[in-house]
Enzyme design. Structure first.
Site, short mmCIF file in Angstrom:
data_model
loop_
_atom_site.label_atom_id
_atom_site.label_comp_id
_atom_site.label_asym_id
_atom_site.label_seq_id
_atom_site.Cartn_x
_atom_site.Cartn_y
_atom_site.Cartn_z
N LYS A 1 0.79 -1.10 0.05
CA LYS A 1 0.13 0.05 0.06
C LYS A 1 0.98 1.13 -0.15
O LYS A 1 2.28 1.18 0.22
CB LYS A 1 -0.73 -0.11 1.28
CG LYS A 1 -0.10 -0.15 2.49
CD LYS A 1 -0.97 -0.54 3.79
CE LYS A 1 -0.07 -0.48 5.03
NZ LYS A 1 -0.73 -1.31 6.05
N TYR B 1 16.44 31.01 4.65
CA TYR B 1 15.39 31.79 5.38
C TYR B 1 15.70 32.16 6.92
O TYR B 1 16.17 31.16 7.46
CB TYR B 1 13.95 30.97 5.36
CG TYR B 1 13.41 31.04 3.88
CD1 TYR B 1 13.27 32.08 3.17
CD2 TYR B 1 13.20 29.87 3.25
CE1 TYR B 1 12.75 32.31 1.81
CE2 TYR B 1 12.79 29.64 2.03
CZ TYR B 1 12.26 30.96 1.19
OH TYR B 1 12.07 30.81 0.06
C1 LIG Z 1 0.01 -2.19 6.78
C2 LIG Z 1 -0.54 -3.20 7.06
C3 LIG Z 1 0.27 -4.41 7.37
C4 LIG Z 1 1.97 -4.33 7.23
O1 LIG Z 1 2.51 -3.67 8.63
P1 LIG Z 1 3.90 -3.48 8.66
O2 LIG Z 1 3.87 -2.88 10.31
O3 LIG Z 1 4.30 -2.46 7.84
O4 LIG Z 1 4.59 -4.75 8.61
C5 LIG Z 1 -0.06 -5.79 7.58
N1 LIG Z 1 -1.45 -5.84 7.91
C6 LIG Z 1 -2.43 -4.70 7.73
C7 LIG Z 1 -3.96 -5.18 7.83
C8 LIG Z 1 -1.97 -3.67 7.33
O5 LIG Z 1 -2.68 -2.84 7.13
#
Ligand SMILES: *Cc1c(COP(=O)(O)O)cnc(C)c1O
Length: 318
Positions: free
Chosen positions: A12, A222
């Site tokens: 994601k 800045y």
């Molecule tokens: C994002 C996510 C993961 C991965 O989590 P990490 O902490 O990045 O390993 C696994 N399962 C679900 C449901 C997630 O939303």
């Protein structure tokens, strides 16, 4: 470290900022079979590299059009509620994943709903839950494990999955049939047990776009936040907060080979200025290394390792 379980991959947020188009094929070729995105808009990019049944959308079919899209493409929706289960069955049903909330109180079917007939009507491929505090020594981990085991006896499924990256380090009780690492695939170290097993993945670089000579008393950037004590060479680097290099990273030290190049003054939108005293051979057009050891940088600037990755801006060529 997933033991007998296979390892899927959370891809994601554009592969945690590294470019889904880059990381999905690499992880596929390394043996990952199951890929998790959060948004429906993230599906097409994943589908360029893997089969539809290998892709699942964590946010689930919130709208009727999401369920229709999943039917059309053949991807696996993650069902998070009775409403989503109904929507999926109305759209035609078929294999899906089911997320049950065992204590994070975010997405997922509530425990009180697991006996609902509409849930029994689902064709569940992956039955999963998500840990709230896997990166800590917390009583919540054992509690969620216990609840998930109960869920597994109540709901038939082809496969079961509980652990994210940190959850994998909690040991064999947590790995079930499939693990879902994200951050650890990209160089993040969410628990100290994983420190030796994970190395840096992303190595950002930024170019020097101008070199200038400062005299004693000259200020930089800045609000004149830095003033030179004597004559010195400074490099203007094409990197700023619009690239995800936020002002909280002001204590960062860029590198050119072994030479350390501290920041001078404030981070601006598109530029930073670095001290070139240690690197007299650096010229316009040269590339500098931006520190990106995730645990160390997170400690130094206060952002999480996740934030450091996912805020890498679109101007970085992946
Ligand atoms: C994002 C996510 C993961 C991965 O989590 P990490 O902490 O990045 O390993 C696994 N399962 C679900 C449901 C997630 O939303």
């Amino acid at each position: 470290m997933s033991g007998a379980a296979s390892a899927g991959a959370a891809v994601k947020a554009d592969g945690y900022g590294l470019g889904a188009d880059k990381v999905v094929p690499v992880l596929r070729d390394a043996g990952a079979h199951d890929f998790f995105v959060a948004h429906w808009s993230e599906v097409p990019e994943a589908l360029r590299h893997v089969a539809p049944a290998q892709v699942s959308v964590l946010h689930g079919p919130v709208r009727a059009e999401d369920a229709a899209y999943a039917q059309e493409t053949g991807i696996r929706p993650v069902i998070n509620s009775i409403e989503q289960a109904k929507r999926w069955i109305e759209a035609g049903g078929g294999p899906c994943h089911l997320m049950v909330d065992t204590g994070i109180n975010r997405l997922g079917l509530s425990l009180v709903d697991i006996g609902d007939p509409v849930i029994a009507a689902l064709e569940v491929d992956l039955l999963m839950s998500h840990l709230a505090s896997a990166d800590e020594h917390s009583v919540l981990n054992a509690r969620q494990l216990e609840r998930f085991r109960t869920v597994c006896t109540a709901i038939p499924a082809r496969r079961r999955s509980l652990a994210n990256s940190a959850g994998i380090a909690l040991g064999a009780d947590f790995t079930f049939d499939l693990t879902r690492p994200g951050i650890a695939l990209y160089g993040g170290v969410p628990r100290s047990e994983l420190a030796g097993a994970i190395r840096q993945v992303a190595y950002p670089q930024a170019a020097v776009i101008q070199v200038r000579e400062l005299a004693a008393g000259d200020s930089v950037g800045y609000n004149a936040a830095f003033t030179a004590a004597g004559a010195m060479r400074a490099g203007v680097v094409s990197l700023g907060y619009a690239d995800g290099f936020l002002r909280c990273r002001g204590s960062s030290v860029l590198r050119c080979g072994e030479a350390h190049l501290p920041l001078l003054g404030k981070v601006s939108m598109d530029m930073i200025v670095v001290d070139l005293s240690a690197a007299p051979d650096v010229h316009e057009g040269d590339w500098l290394d931006v520190p990106f050891d995730l645990p160390a940088q997170a400690d130094a600037c206060g952002l999480s390792q996740y934030e450091l990755l996912t805020t890498l801006g679109p101007r970085f060529r992946r």
